[in-house]
Write an enzyme that holds these catalytic residues in place. Structure first.
Site, PDB file in Angstrom:
ATOM      1  CE  LYS A 174      -1.730   1.926   3.630  1.00 12.55           C
ATOM      2  NZ  LYS A 174      -2.475   2.264   4.867  1.00 12.55           N
ATOM      3  CB  CYS A 246     -19.295   2.725   2.806  1.00  5.02           C
ATOM      4  SG  CYS A 246     -19.620   0.956   2.673  1.00  5.02           S
ATOM      5  CB  CYS A 253     -27.538   1.809   4.424  1.00  2.00           C
ATOM      6  SG  CYS A 253     -26.158   0.664   4.686  1.00  2.00           S
ATOM      7  CB  CYS A 256     -25.635   4.929   0.756  1.00  2.00           C
ATOM      8  SG  CYS A 256     -24.551   4.275  -0.522  1.00  2.00           S
ATOM      9  CB  CYS A 264     -25.068  -1.269  -1.941  1.00  2.00           C
ATOM     10  SG  CYS A 264     -24.024  -1.951  -0.625  1.00  2.00           S
TER      11      CYS A 264
END
Length: 273
Positions: A174, A246, A253, A256, A264
């Site tokens: 990363k 999220c 949610c 979202c 989703c």
């Protein structure tokens, strides 16, 4: 999964534009062509994430990294980007920024102060620990930074290749991909930068599978359908989405757009806000 023609076209974009401008143009091409290879509905899902306009704390950190070369020599900019990226691991963006600014103020020389690998390599562990005490695992990071600085000093500059970067203490996949994306504009094969937010969002959206239990496995999965030119930008947008909506616990949610559009697959299974 092989990349389609639009994904290859997006990868080939270049020129005098900024990296973000190239990435935005590439994303427009990717999202406007239906049926490209990748997970089901990934284009609609990514379009919805971009449509939220969320930026999160990662944007300030990114802006700091990309403007480094404008305030000093390229070698010094690459080294500060390396330090900042190492400090950012498992640490909030604001704390990592504070720590790298403390390093520059403590060990930098000149006006404006420039941070050289030789200065960090010669510093005492106690002084390094004091300068970066605001980050998580600061003692381990101080040791890794000093060892990495000695290697960079001896080599003459920060390595730009993935293998050379992950060979440095404290640098995993990363961090290596983050350094390559922000410190080396000539690099055209940057990988996805999969932190805890990207890992979580990718799994919730079905972009990664149950077999992809580690971030490195998720990285490889995402790179099958996201070309290099868009990866760093998509990473930032996924991080912001994970920070703001999220979330790991109590994802929002009800706010979202992906849940509202039934894009989703895990919205109903997520914990209520």
């Amino acid at each position: 999964t092989e990349q389609g023609p639009l994904q290859a076209q997006a990868q080939s974009l270049g020129g005098a534009k900024t990296a973000d401008e190239n990435a935005e143009e590439a994303l427009t091409a990717l999202l406007s062509e239906p049926g490209l290879p990748g997970p089901e509905h990934w284009q609609e899902q990514l379009h919805a994430i971009l449509g939220t306009g969320l930026r999160g704390t990662v944007e300030e950190f990114h802006s700091f990294l990309v403007q480094l070369s404008s305030i000093g020599g390229q070698d010094e900019a690459e080294f500060v980007a390396l330090c900042a990226s190492v400090l950012s691991a498992q640490t909030r963006d604001a704390a990592a920024l504070g720590a790298v600014r403390s390093l520059i103020a403590t060990f930098g020389t000149g006006s404006p102060p420039q941070l050289h690998a030789s200065a960090i390599a010669a510093a005492s562990l106690e002084a390094l620990e004091a300068a970066i005490q605001g980050v998580n695992y600061h003692k381990t990071k101080a040791r890794n930074l000093r060892q990495a600085a000695a290697l960079v000093r001896d080599a003459g500059r920060v390595p730009s290749d993935f293998e050379g970067l992950v060979a440095l203490p404290g640098v995993g996949p990363k961090i290596a991909n983050l350094v390559r994306c922000v410190a080396f504009p000539e690099v055209e094969d940057c990988g996805m930068i999969v932190d805890t937010h990207v890992h979580r969002v990718a799994h919730r959206l079905g972009w990664a599978t149950d077999a992809d239990r580690l971030p490195e496995q998720t990285r490889r999965r995402l790179e099958l359908f996201l070309p290099p030119v868009v990866r760093e930008l998509v990473t930032r947008r996924m991080i912001a989405f994970g920070q703001e909506l999220c979330r790991p616990r109590r994802p929002a949610c009800e706010k979202c757009p992906l849940a509202a559009a039934r894009l989703c697959p895990t919205a109903a299974a997520s914990e209520p806000a």
